[in-house]
Design a protein around this motif. Sequence first.
Motif, PDB file in Angstrom:
ATOM      1  N   PRO A 142     -15.744 -10.163   5.828  1.00  0.00           N
ATOM      2  CA  PRO A 142     -16.491  -9.162   5.058  1.00  0.00           C
ATOM      3  C   PRO A 142     -15.624  -8.313   4.132  1.00  0.00           C
ATOM      4  CG  PRO A 142     -17.279  -9.226   7.305  1.00  0.00           C
ATOM      5  CD  PRO A 142     -16.054 -10.105   7.258  1.00  0.00           C
ATOM      6  N   SER A 143     -14.333  -8.163   4.452  1.00  0.00           N
ATOM      7  CA  SER A 143     -13.451  -7.361   3.597  1.00  0.00           C
ATOM      8  C   SER A 143     -12.873  -8.176   2.442  1.00  0.00           C
ATOM      9  CB  SER A 143     -12.311  -6.772   4.433  1.00  0.00           C
ATOM     10  OG  SER A 143     -11.487  -7.797   4.927  1.00  0.00           O
ATOM     11  N   CYS A 144     -13.312  -9.414   2.286  1.00  0.00           N
ATOM     12  CA  CYS A 144     -12.811 -10.286   1.224  1.00  0.00           C
ATOM     13  C   CYS A 144     -13.994 -10.778   0.386  1.00  0.00           C
ATOM     14  CB  CYS A 144     -12.053 -11.465   1.837  1.00  0.00           C
ATOM     15  SG  CYS A 144     -11.150 -12.443   0.640  1.00  0.00           S
ATOM     16  N   PRO A 145     -14.394 -10.011  -0.631  1.00  0.00           N
ATOM     17  CA  PRO A 145     -15.559 -10.411  -1.417  1.00  0.00           C
ATOM     18  C   PRO A 145     -15.307 -11.650  -2.280  1.00  0.00           C
ATOM     19  CG  PRO A 145     -14.544  -8.459  -2.362  1.00  0.00           C
ATOM     20  CD  PRO A 145     -13.817  -8.754  -1.088  1.00  0.00           C
ATOM     21  N   ILE A 146     -16.353 -12.431  -2.425  1.00  0.00           N
ATOM     22  CA  ILE A 146     -16.354 -13.567  -3.344  1.00  0.00           C
ATOM     23  C   ILE A 146     -17.449 -13.298  -4.372  1.00  0.00           C
ATOM     24  CG2 ILE A 146     -16.730 -16.041  -3.618  1.00  0.00           C
ATOM     25  CD1 ILE A 146     -15.730 -16.393  -0.744  1.00  0.00           C
ATOM     26  N   VAL A 147     -17.051 -13.223  -5.628  1.00  0.00           N
ATOM     27  CA  VAL A 147     -17.985 -12.970  -6.722  1.00  0.00           C
ATOM     28  C   VAL A 147     -18.126 -14.264  -7.517  1.00  0.00           C
ATOM     29  CG1 VAL A 147     -18.416 -11.612  -8.809  1.00  0.00           C
ATOM     30  CG2 VAL A 147     -17.278 -10.555  -6.833  1.00  0.00           C
ATOM     31  N   ILE A 148     -19.359 -14.681  -7.758  1.00  0.00           N
ATOM     32  CA  ILE A 148     -19.610 -15.890  -8.534  1.00  0.00           C
ATOM     33  C   ILE A 148     -20.346 -15.509  -9.802  1.00  0.00           C
ATOM     34  CG2 ILE A 148     -20.644 -18.204  -8.534  1.00  0.00           C
ATOM     35  CD1 ILE A 148     -20.602 -18.032  -5.432  1.00  0.00           C
ATOM     36  N   GLU A 149     -19.678 -15.666 -10.928  1.00  0.00           N
ATOM     37  CA  GLU A 149     -20.311 -15.369 -12.204  1.00  0.00           C
ATOM     38  C   GLU A 149     -21.350 -16.444 -12.535  1.00  0.00           C
ATOM     39  OE1 GLU A 149     -17.286 -14.955 -15.193  1.00  0.00           O
ATOM     40  OE2 GLU A 149     -16.649 -13.003 -14.413  1.00  0.00           O
ATOM     41  N   ILE A 150     -22.275 -16.108 -13.406  1.00  0.00           N
ATOM     42  CA  ILE A 150     -23.278 -17.083 -13.845  1.00  0.00           C
ATOM     43  C   ILE A 150     -22.566 -18.278 -14.434  1.00  0.00           C
ATOM     44  CG2 ILE A 150     -25.152 -17.507 -15.493  1.00  0.00           C
ATOM     45  CD1 ILE A 150     -25.921 -14.556 -15.165  1.00  0.00           C
ATOM     46  N   GLY A 151     -22.877 -19.474 -13.922  1.00  0.00           N
ATOM     47  CA  GLY A 151     -22.238 -20.691 -14.365  1.00  0.00           C
ATOM     48  C   GLY A 151     -21.174 -21.175 -13.386  1.00  0.00           C
ATOM     49  N   GLY A 152     -20.631 -20.265 -12.576  1.00  0.00           N
ATOM     50  CA  GLY A 152     -19.649 -20.634 -11.566  1.00  0.00           C
ATOM     51  C   GLY A 152     -20.319 -21.339 -10.388  1.00  0.00           C
ATOM     52  N   ILE A 153     -19.561 -22.147  -9.664  1.00  0.00           N
ATOM     53  CA  ILE A 153     -20.118 -22.928  -8.557  1.00  0.00           C
ATOM     54  C   ILE A 153     -19.225 -22.778  -7.324  1.00  0.00           C
ATOM     55  CG2 ILE A 153     -20.620 -25.263  -7.709  1.00  0.00           C
ATOM     56  CD1 ILE A 153     -21.209 -26.029 -10.630  1.00  0.00           C
ATOM     57  N   LYS A 154     -19.861 -22.546  -6.171  1.00  0.00           N
ATOM     58  CA  LYS A 154     -19.184 -22.593  -4.878  1.00  0.00           C
ATOM     59  C   LYS A 154     -20.010 -23.506  -3.988  1.00  0.00           C
ATOM     60  CE  LYS A 154     -19.618 -19.738  -1.479  1.00  0.00           C
ATOM     61  NZ  LYS A 154     -19.641 -18.808  -0.394  1.00  0.00           N
ATOM     62  N   LYS A 155     -19.438 -24.645  -3.614  1.00  0.00           N
ATOM     63  CA  LYS A 155     -20.157 -25.612  -2.789  1.00  0.00           C
ATOM     64  C   LYS A 155     -19.309 -25.926  -1.567  1.00  0.00           C
ATOM     65  CE  LYS A 155     -23.121 -29.533  -3.434  1.00  0.00           C
ATOM     66  NZ  LYS A 155     -23.588 -30.531  -4.382  1.00  0.00           N
ATOM     67  N   CYS A 156     -19.824 -25.568  -0.416  1.00  0.00           N
ATOM     68  CA  CYS A 156     -19.102 -25.755   0.844  1.00  0.00           C
ATOM     69  C   CYS A 156     -19.945 -26.606   1.783  1.00  0.00           C
ATOM     70  CB  CYS A 156     -18.818 -24.422   1.491  1.00  0.00           C
ATOM     71  SG  CYS A 156     -17.911 -23.299   0.425  1.00  0.00           S
ATOM     72  N   GLY A 157     -19.331 -27.651   2.294  1.00  0.00           N
ATOM     73  CA  GLY A 157     -20.054 -28.491   3.246  1.00  0.00           C
ATOM     74  C   GLY A 157     -20.748 -29.665   2.625  1.00  0.00           C
TER      75      GLY A 157
END
Length: 88
Positions: A73-88
């Motif tokens: 929780p103390s490590c934010p991940i910000v994804i801008e419009i157009g960015g992709i985060k795919k896990c799994g």
Amino acid sequence: MDNVGCAVFWNTSITTPVTCTCPSSGNWEISDGSNCNLTTTCDIGTNRFRCNQGRLIIKNTGKLYASSCFRNPSCPIVIEIGGIKKCG
């Protein structure tokens, strides 16, 4: 001269995000307080992404692919419009 619109900061540090390098093999872990910008594709395949201490900003051109992702929780991940985060 008045100080309207001015602010004074004592003992304050400002950290500018850096561009982090996606590992060519193994897991990617942000645990040293780094503030990272991901601007390209980072495909670590069957390896894991962990964000324990720091911050990751996935810019509009950035893509993160990993087998699993963990975020403290103390490590934010910000994804801008157009960015992709795919896990799994």
